[in-house]
Motif scaffolding. Structure first.
Motif, short mmCIF file in Angstrom:
data_model
loop_
_atom_site.label_atom_id
_atom_site.label_comp_id
_atom_site.label_asym_id
_atom_site.label_seq_id
_atom_site.Cartn_x
_atom_site.Cartn_y
_atom_site.Cartn_z
N SER A 51 -2.96 -4.52 8.70
CA SER A 51 -2.96 -3.26 8.22
C SER A 51 -4.30 -2.69 8.40
CB SER A 51 -2.67 -3.42 6.59
OG SER A 51 -3.84 -4.30 5.88
N GLY A 52 -4.26 -1.41 8.06
CA GLY A 52 -5.42 -0.58 8.33
C GLY A 52 -5.61 0.85 7.74
N SER A 53 -6.56 1.36 7.64
CA SER A 53 -6.56 2.89 7.08
C SER A 53 -7.30 3.67 8.19
CB SER A 53 -7.39 2.89 5.87
OG SER A 53 -6.62 1.94 4.73
N GLY A 54 -6.93 5.11 8.23
CA GLY A 54 -7.44 5.90 9.06
C GLY A 54 -6.93 7.46 9.04
N ASN A 55 -7.69 8.42 9.70
CA ASN A 55 -7.29 9.64 9.60
C ASN A 55 -5.67 10.10 9.92
OD1 ASN A 55 -9.88 10.16 8.80
ND2 ASN A 55 -10.54 10.45 10.82
N GLY A 56 -5.07 9.25 10.96
CA GLY A 56 -3.93 9.19 11.12
C GLY A 56 -3.17 8.09 11.57
N THR A 57 -2.00 7.93 12.02
CA THR A 57 -1.37 6.80 12.30
C THR A 57 -2.08 5.95 13.34
OG1 THR A 57 0.75 7.60 11.41
CG2 THR A 57 0.90 5.65 12.85
N ILE A 58 -2.27 6.47 14.49
CA ILE A 58 -3.01 5.93 15.61
C ILE A 58 -4.49 5.44 15.23
CG2 ILE A 58 -3.79 6.16 18.03
CD1 ILE A 58 -0.86 5.82 17.71
N ASP A 59 -5.00 6.10 14.35
CA ASP A 59 -6.64 5.76 14.22
C ASP A 59 -6.30 4.50 13.13
OD1 ASP A 59 -9.32 5.93 13.74
OD2 ASP A 59 -9.08 6.85 11.74
N SER A 100 2.91 -7.39 21.02
CA SER A 100 4.29 -6.70 20.97
C SER A 100 4.43 -6.09 19.49
CB SER A 100 5.68 -7.49 21.14
OG SER A 100 5.59 -8.08 22.39
N LEU A 101 4.93 -4.98 19.45
CA LEU A 101 5.19 -4.24 18.01
C LEU A 101 6.54 -4.59 17.69
CD1 LEU A 101 4.10 -2.26 15.92
CD2 LEU A 101 5.48 -0.34 17.29
N VAL A 102 6.54 -5.07 16.33
CA VAL A 102 7.94 -5.50 15.78
C VAL A 102 8.44 -4.23 14.90
CG1 VAL A 102 9.28 -6.92 14.24
CG2 VAL A 102 7.65 -7.97 15.76
N SER A 103 7.31 -3.78 14.08
CA SER A 103 7.58 -2.70 13.06
C SER A 103 6.32 -2.07 12.78
CB SER A 103 8.34 -3.32 11.96
OG SER A 103 7.55 -4.26 11.23
N ILE A 104 6.31 -0.82 12.07
CA ILE A 104 5.15 -0.24 11.52
C ILE A 104 5.51 0.63 10.38
CG2 ILE A 104 5.17 1.49 13.37
CD1 ILE A 104 2.21 1.71 13.32
N GLU A 105 4.68 0.88 9.28
CA GLU A 105 5.18 1.50 8.37
C GLU A 105 3.90 2.23 7.79
OE1 GLU A 105 6.50 1.02 3.53
OE2 GLU A 105 6.62 -0.71 5.03
N ASN A 116 -2.41 4.91 5.46
CA ASN A 116 -2.47 3.27 5.44
C ASN A 116 -1.33 3.06 6.34
OD1 ASN A 116 -4.57 3.06 3.86
ND2 ASN A 116 -3.17 3.34 2.04
N VAL A 117 -1.53 2.01 7.15
CA VAL A 117 -0.64 1.30 7.95
C VAL A 117 -0.31 -0.01 7.79
CG1 VAL A 117 -0.60 3.01 9.80
CG2 VAL A 117 -1.78 1.06 9.75
N LYS A 118 0.81 -0.47 7.81
CA LYS A 118 1.35 -1.75 7.59
C LYS A 118 2.14 -2.24 8.81
CE LYS A 118 1.13 -2.64 2.83
NZ LYS A 118 1.67 -2.98 1.52
N ALA A 119 1.67 -2.89 9.61
CA ALA A 119 2.53 -3.24 11.01
C ALA A 119 2.85 -4.76 11.24
CB ALA A 119 1.90 -2.62 12.07
N THR A 120 3.58 -4.99 12.02
CA THR A 120 4.08 -6.46 12.28
C THR A 120 4.07 -6.52 13.74
OG1 THR A 120 5.54 -6.95 10.45
CG2 THR A 120 5.81 -8.42 12.25
N VAL A 121 2.95 -7.32 14.26
CA VAL A 121 3.03 -7.38 15.67
C VAL A 121 3.23 -9.07 16.10
CG1 VAL A 121 1.49 -5.42 16.00
CG2 VAL A 121 0.66 -7.78 15.57
N ILE A 122 3.33 -9.21 17.34
CA ILE A 122 3.39 -10.41 17.82
C ILE A 122 2.44 -10.61 18.97
CG2 ILE A 122 4.93 -12.18 19.34
CD1 ILE A 122 7.34 -11.05 17.97
N ILE A 123 1.50 -11.34 18.64
CA ILE A 123 0.35 -11.99 19.62
C ILE A 123 0.48 -13.09 20.28
CG2 ILE A 123 -2.13 -11.83 19.78
CD1 ILE A 123 -1.14 -8.99 18.98
N ASP A 124 0.66 -13.25 21.48
CA ASP A 124 0.73 -14.24 22.21
C ASP A 124 1.68 -15.35 21.63
OD1 ASP A 124 -1.38 -13.56 23.96
OD2 ASP A 124 -3.01 -14.31 22.78
N GLY A 125 2.70 -14.70 21.25
CA GLY A 125 3.97 -15.52 20.66
C GLY A 125 3.93 -15.67 19.25
#
Length: 550
Positions: free
Chosen positions: A473-481, A437-442, A458-467
């Protein structure tokens, strides 16, 4: 099968009607208020008849047979009501029926006092069965009866303060020898002796439809060629539907020389009914011929018809039926949706598969064109989601969408409403949460070494994995990457296979929809849909939805 005998076809080696086409609408005459009314279990009340009459006038009928005033007080009183209360427009001609008897003709004229223009419809039966079994009269006696009736009408017409048009019908024409039918009709025309600017209506009824439409057409062409003073005769037909061919017979009769058609709305009438004038008029319309009737609000016509006759229109009735523009079949739905899209883009000549006319031209909603049940396919669901909810589902997503909708239809065991289709789509594909589940992404711009020019994100995200909440965080050519690279850090490996997006509505607060197909680490590919006010966030939600789909 010796009990039944076929009607003898006319030997016509010079028939010309098969090589002709209908190029204009005939003169229409509605007989709903007489022929259709007398066939009802509960005949119309005066109020219902008046309402029906006004509807016929509004639709554009200019000849309306209203009743048989010499046959009943109710019909006589209705005729007087129309005239005395001024319900007959100046360009509308009323028509009444009478037998060829002096006292009945005189009473008919009395009912028509004050009518500026009227058709007196005179008839007597002419077939061998009627002559020999019912009336026990010779051919000459039958002709004398018709001629005497015409002369009595002529005599009364000379005293009437208004224009009178004679209409003569050899009842049971379809079972009468054509030579005799021509003889008796010619005798009536000659007796009436129409003046140079005057015409007589000769109406040829298939009182009982006993042969194929081509036989009736041959009979009409014979009459067209042989009747006396043809240039002063309006050749009319009144077809019945005993063999289910009343419309076809009336249309072929036009090819054979008929200029006028009597019939009823939706084919009401004795036994199996008459020619359906709604179907005939819209047949003209579908061929680019002006039907001379206003049928842009067929629902209104059907409503008045049902209220006044207490009869319903079949859901499979041509043009007017609830289901006639509806497709449940998947292949039909796909063809219709593509045809509509092509027409909306290019315009021009109507050329949509399975739809002979544009339903909108007769006031029908497009909402009912494609309806979904267990027999439907992916194209129909995609059409409904786009037309009524704004989702442009990618073609590649069709199989998954179709399978999901079909499961819902199978579970319900009945047709799905549009709202149910959308709800199934929402639950199955949109903004799904679950294992991930996606909580936030920046996201932040990423810069090259020794330069200030941005390169990727660069993206920083908060996700909920199995509760459990996880910061990634990660880096790529675009947000999805960048986001997919961030997911790899927590052992979620996905590959984006396809992506599309669009705005859902107009304005600064517009929503956006994104569609993404991803291949997950288990090798399974799934589509997901994301919806958000921000298109970037919508695309991330689409990816998460694809991960969470079963």
């Amino acid at each position: 099968m010796e009990k039944y005998q076929s009607i003898s076809a006319i030997r016509n080696t010079n028939r010309s009607w098969p090589d002709k086409g209908i190029t204009q609408a005939p003169q229409w005459c509605s007989v709903d208020l007489r022929d259709g009314n007398q066939a009802l279990v509960n005949p119309m009340s005066p109020e219902q008849k008046l309402k029906f009459f006004k509807m016929l006038v509004n639709v554009g009928f200019r000849e309306i047979e209203i009743c048989f005033p010499s046959a009943s007080k109710a019909d006589y009183d209705f005729t007087r009501k129309l005239i005395d209360e001024g319900h007959i427009p100046r360009d509308v001609t009323v028509q009444i029926l009478t037998q060829a008897r002096k006292h009945l003709i005189e009473k008919s004229f009395d009912a028509l006092r004050g009518a500026k223009r009227a058709v007196i419809h005179l008839y007597n039966s002419t077939s061998p069965a009627q002559r020999e079994i019912v009336f026990r009269k010779s051919k000459k006696e039958i002709i004398d009866l018709a001629v005497d009736g015409a002369m009595m009408v002529r005599e009364c017409a000379q005293k009437h303060d208004g224009e009178i048009v004679l209409e003569y019908s050899p009842e049971s024409f379809s079972q009468t020898e054509v030579a005799f039918a021509s003889e008796i009709c010619s005798a009536v025309v000659e007796a009436w002796a129409p003046e140079e600017d005057e015409q007589v209506i000769i109406n040829l009824p298939s009182t009982v439809e006993v042969a194929s439409p081509h036989v009736f057409a041959d009979q009409i062409e014979y009459m067209h060629r042989t009747i006396a003073q043809r240039d002063r005769v309006i050749l009319s037909v009144h077809t019945h539907n005993d063999r289910g061919c009343a419309v076809a017979a009336a249309e072929l009769a036009q090819l054979a020389g008929a200029q006028r058609v009597e019939g009823t709305l939706f084919g009401n009438g004795e036994r199996t009914g008459n020619a359906d004038l709604i179907t005939m008029a819209l047949n003209c319309f579908s061929q680019g011929i002006d039907p001379k009737l206003s049928l842009t609000d067929l629902a209104y016509i059907e409503k008045v018809y049902s209220e006044c006759t207490e009869m319903s229109v079949s859901p499979r009735h041509p043009y007017a039926g609830e289901l006639v523009f509806t497709a449940f079949s998947g292949s039909h739905q796909d063809a219709i949706s593509k045809g509509l899209a092509n027409y909306n883009e290019k315009g021009g000549v109507w050329n949509v598969p399975y739809l002979p006319i544009d339903p909108g031209d007769i006031g029908r909603s497009y909402e009912a064109i494609i309806r979904i049940n267990s027999q439907s396919g992916k194209g129909g669901s995609a059409y409904i989601l786009e037309q009524f909810y704004g989702f442009k589902v990618p073609k590649e997503m069709g199989p998954e969408l179709g399978a999901a909708i079909q499961r819902c239809a199978d579970e319900k065991g009945a047709e799905l409403l549009h709202s149910e289709i959308y709800e199934c789509f929402r639950k199955e594909f949109i903004n799904l949460s679950g294992g991930c589940s996606l909580v936030s992404i920046e996201n932040q711009p990423k810069t090259r070494h020794n330069t200030d020019k941005p390169h990727g994100v660069n993206v920083k995200a908060t996700v909920i994995i199995d509760g459990q909440s996880r910061e990634i965080s990660g880096s790529g050519n675009g947000t999805i990457d960048a986001f997919t690279r961030a997911l790899k850090t927590i052992a979620i490996d996905v590959k984006v296979l396809s992506y599309s997006e669009h705005s859902l509505s107009e304005g600064s607060q517009a929503g956006a929809a994104a569609y993404m197909c991803v291949q997950r680490g288990d090798g399974v590919s799934r589509f997901g849909v994301g919806v958000d006010t921000d298109i970037t966030t919508a695309s991330v939600k689409a990816l998460v939805s694809a991960i969470n789909r079963p």
